[in-house]
Design a protein around this motif. Sequence first.
Motif, short mmCIF file in Angstrom:
data_model
loop_
_atom_site.label_atom_id
_atom_site.label_comp_id
_atom_site.label_asym_id
_atom_site.label_seq_id
_atom_site.Cartn_x
_atom_site.Cartn_y
_atom_site.Cartn_z
N ILE A 1 0.83 -1.21 0.00
CA ILE A 1 0.00 0.00 0.00
C ILE A 1 0.86 1.25 0.00
O ILE A 1 0.59 2.21 -0.74
CB ILE A 1 -0.95 0.00 1.22
CG1 ILE A 1 -2.01 -1.10 1.06
CG2 ILE A 1 -1.62 1.35 1.40
CD1 ILE A 1 -2.88 -1.30 2.26
N LYS B 1 2.26 2.16 -3.29
CA LYS B 1 1.27 2.79 -4.17
C LYS B 1 1.01 4.24 -3.77
O LYS B 1 0.67 5.08 -4.61
CB LYS B 1 -0.05 2.00 -4.13
CG LYS B 1 0.04 0.63 -4.78
CD LYS B 1 -1.29 -0.10 -4.69
CE LYS B 1 -1.20 -1.49 -5.30
NZ LYS B 1 -2.49 -2.25 -5.18
N LEU B 2 1.16 4.52 -2.46
CA LEU B 2 0.85 5.87 -1.96
C LEU B 2 2.05 6.83 -2.01
O LEU B 2 1.91 8.00 -1.65
CB LEU B 2 0.34 5.78 -0.52
CG LEU B 2 -1.00 5.09 -0.30
CD1 LEU B 2 -1.29 4.97 1.20
CD2 LEU B 2 -2.12 5.84 -0.98
N SER C 1 1.72 10.33 -3.56
CA SER C 1 0.81 11.33 -2.99
C SER C 1 1.03 11.44 -1.49
O SER C 1 1.70 10.61 -0.86
CB SER C 1 -0.65 10.94 -3.28
OG SER C 1 -0.93 9.68 -2.72
N ILE D 1 0.24 11.14 2.39
CA ILE D 1 -0.52 10.25 3.26
C ILE D 1 -1.13 11.10 4.36
O ILE D 1 -0.48 11.46 5.34
CB ILE D 1 0.36 9.13 3.85
CG1 ILE D 1 1.00 8.31 2.72
CG2 ILE D 1 -0.47 8.22 4.76
CD1 ILE D 1 1.94 7.22 3.19
N LYS E 1 -6.42 9.45 5.48
CA LYS E 1 -5.98 8.18 4.93
C LYS E 1 -5.51 7.24 6.03
O LYS E 1 -5.77 6.03 6.00
CB LYS E 1 -4.84 8.41 3.91
CG LYS E 1 -4.52 7.18 3.07
CD LYS E 1 -5.70 6.81 2.19
CE LYS E 1 -5.44 5.56 1.38
NZ LYS E 1 -6.61 5.19 0.55
N SER F 1 6.96 3.55 5.73
CA SER F 1 7.20 4.73 4.88
C SER F 1 8.64 5.22 5.03
O SER F 1 9.27 5.63 4.05
CB SER F 1 6.23 5.86 5.25
OG SER F 1 4.90 5.48 4.99
#
Length: 457
Positions: free
Chosen positions: A44, A47-48, A51, A53, A57, A76
Amino acid sequence: MCVWHADYLKNIFPETSEHLATVAKVLEVEKSKYESTKQKTRQIIEKLMQSEITNTKLLELYDSQGISPELVREESAKLGKKVAVPENFYAQVAELHQHKEQEHQTHREEKIDLEGVPETKALYYQDWKHIVFQGKVVKIIGKNIVLDQTAFYPTSGGQLHDIGVIEGMQGKDEVVDIFKQGSVIVHVLKETPTCKVGEDVKGFIDFIRRKQLAQHHSATHIVGAAARIVLGEHINQASAKKTVEKAHIDLTHYDMISEEKLKEIEDKANWLIQQKVPIQLKFYPRTEAEQTFGMGIYQGGAVPGKELRIVNITGYDVQCCGGTHLLNTGDAEAIKILKANKVQDGIVRVTFVAGDAARAQQKGEQNVLEETAKLLQCRKNQVPARAQELFELWKQAVKKKKQPTSLELKATEEFLGSEKDMLVKVCEIYKTTPEHIVKTTERFLSELKETHESEKK
């Protein structure tokens, strides 16, 4: 470590040792979920990465997928992205859950001026069949009427309101909604009332709706009790909702409920119906209720008031509840579980129907199988095999553009399970839901025929 801890506490909490097997299962499931969540989180986060977070979200990931903000921040950081987690994150989660709980309680936000209006005497607590009563009009505000006493049940506790008629000297007024504001029950009429303040009136409640709602409410307690027997003592009701069409109960459970376990729960629920277990409805002072039945009566949250109404399915389930209830489990007639889905980490929603709604569902399933059998030109118990054969032919011809030598369906293997199991199997094959099985079969047959004819040309 759990064994040591249980042994240390056995003199204070002896039940801890009794549930060590369940604790072991929970730990095993949680370990597996943690490893799975870590892997899912990495995917996930990747994919993020393009953009931001946001806090919204983070809340969504935590509430819908059980991914903690700390894990998001950790994963992250490994990918070179910094994520800020608010200090009050878990307070925001609690606020979000409180809002969802209010939705299940079907809370009404509209307020009207009821200053000086006395408390309404509720007549619906002892007998769900109490559908005709007399009362006096004490207040009229537009299309809203307040009586000194009423048997109309107001929308509350996840259960929808009654409907019916209030009859006075000048005619009949249709009641379309009921709500409770403080200690006052308000009847909402379809049109301007024909009765006057001070007038004696008679109330008539829609029996079919009342019965179905009472069946769904008591069935909620029955399904909860059945789930506790099948899955373990850790099962509690987190929230619930009961409408005329169907009901659902949100259960505290550490894992998704399998189809096999759902069937066991449904069978046990219907066994409880067959036993015609008495359902005792009684008010107790709060302290007496807690001392007699324990704190487990507060399923779905704490209940205000000095007196509590206890709904006791003798020997199986005891809860504090203000809804309209049957007098024994046999009055629920039948329970059919439709599905189970995870609504958040540790909460599984079981959707079901009872009584007339269950029989209608059963009849609908029979109709689906009968119609599908006609389309596939086979017996009902051969439908899963024919559906599989049709799907493979359709996939080859329409998706892969490989034409079969014949469109004739020949599979005759007989399915040994129940009609519900047959529907589940066909849904798995078609990747659809029961209500779409007939349309999907028609589409597959039509597209297969069109493709075959175009190839011949």
